[in-house]
Design an enzyme around this catalytic site. Structure first.
Site, short mmCIF file in Angstrom:
data_model
loop_
_atom_site.label_atom_id
_atom_site.label_comp_id
_atom_site.label_asym_id
_atom_site.label_seq_id
_atom_site.Cartn_x
_atom_site.Cartn_y
_atom_site.Cartn_z
N GLN A 70 -0.06 0.44 -10.35
CA GLN A 70 -0.68 0.05 -8.52
C GLN A 70 1.44 -0.46 -8.55
O GLN A 70 2.24 -0.78 -9.31
CB GLN A 70 -0.81 -1.58 -8.35
N ASN A 87 -5.98 0.70 -7.56
CA ASN A 87 -4.91 0.21 -8.95
C ASN A 87 -4.56 -1.33 -8.86
O ASN A 87 -3.86 -1.91 -7.74
CB ASN A 87 -3.65 0.99 -8.69
N ASP A 113 -1.41 7.93 3.32
CA ASP A 113 -0.45 7.92 2.13
C ASP A 113 1.08 8.56 2.68
O ASP A 113 0.61 10.21 2.80
CB ASP A 113 -0.93 8.12 0.93
N HIS A 147 -4.88 -2.24 -1.82
CA HIS A 147 -4.89 -1.13 -0.83
C HIS A 147 -5.78 0.04 -1.36
O HIS A 147 -6.48 -0.21 -3.19
CB HIS A 147 -4.09 -0.09 -0.78
N PHE A 148 -7.28 0.67 -1.09
CA PHE A 148 -7.38 1.21 -1.03
C PHE A 148 -7.16 3.29 -1.47
O PHE A 148 -7.18 2.74 -0.36
CB PHE A 148 -9.49 1.20 -1.04
N HIS A 149 -6.71 3.86 -1.97
CA HIS A 149 -7.07 5.35 -1.91
C HIS A 149 -8.47 6.35 -1.12
O HIS A 149 -9.66 5.93 -2.22
CB HIS A 149 -6.36 5.72 -3.09
#
Ligand code: DGP
Length: 141
Positions: free
Chosen positions: A96, A89, A33, A102-104
């Site tokens: 979002q 999100n 990120d 997407h996954f954090h």
């Protein structure tokens, strides 16, 4: 696509924009990120440009599910964290900001570094819970 052409993540996946890539397979792409909440904060993204999780194909969802634990384990090993959050999100009101699923993966450190969680203390009403769960079961068939 989200109405304004390819998402920024599609452009990263296609190599049009730079990133610190950590993983790629036929269906999934993963990179650091750009605004990390803690050291090692990593994004796991389906190549399929679905905007929100509920719109993602089962094939891409399965591919993401397969690699999330594997990438999480690597992130933990490198960051030195033993705890972490996986956050996802959907929708601007749900925080979002990039409209491509997407996954954090966010390592959590003892000093507080990482995600803060506004935990609810409001107990679920039993009757309301029964009704909502029954309705969701009915939709799921
Ligand atoms: P969300 O709020 O769940 O949509 O999170 C989007 C995340 O994507 C946010 O933590 C910052 C990150 N991000 C946005 N643009 C870029 C970019 O161009 N490169 C990288 N590596 N991350 C980005």
């Amino acid at each position: 696509m989200n109405g304004d052409g390819p998402s920024i993540f599609t452009r990263i996946i296609n190599g049009e924009l730079p990133c610190h890539k950590v993983y790629e397979d036929d269906l999934v792409f993963s990179f650091l990120d750009v605004n990390p909440m803690s050291t090692g904060h990593t994004l796991v993204v389906p190549k399929e440009p679905a905007v929100t999780l509920d719109a993602l194909s089962e094939e891409s969802a399965a591919a993401i599910g397969r690699v999330l634990p594997i990438i999480s384990k690597a992130v933990l090993e490198v960051s030195g964290a033993t705890e972490f959050n996986v956050l996802q999100n959907n929708g601007a009101n749900a925080y979002q900001s990039v409209f491509h699923v997407h996954f954090h993966i966010i390592p959590k450190f003892k000093d507080g570094g990482g995600l803060s969680w506004p935990m609810s203390t409001m107990p679920l009403d039993n009757e309301e819970g029964s009704q909502i769960a029954a309705k969701i079961r009915a939709v799921l068939g």
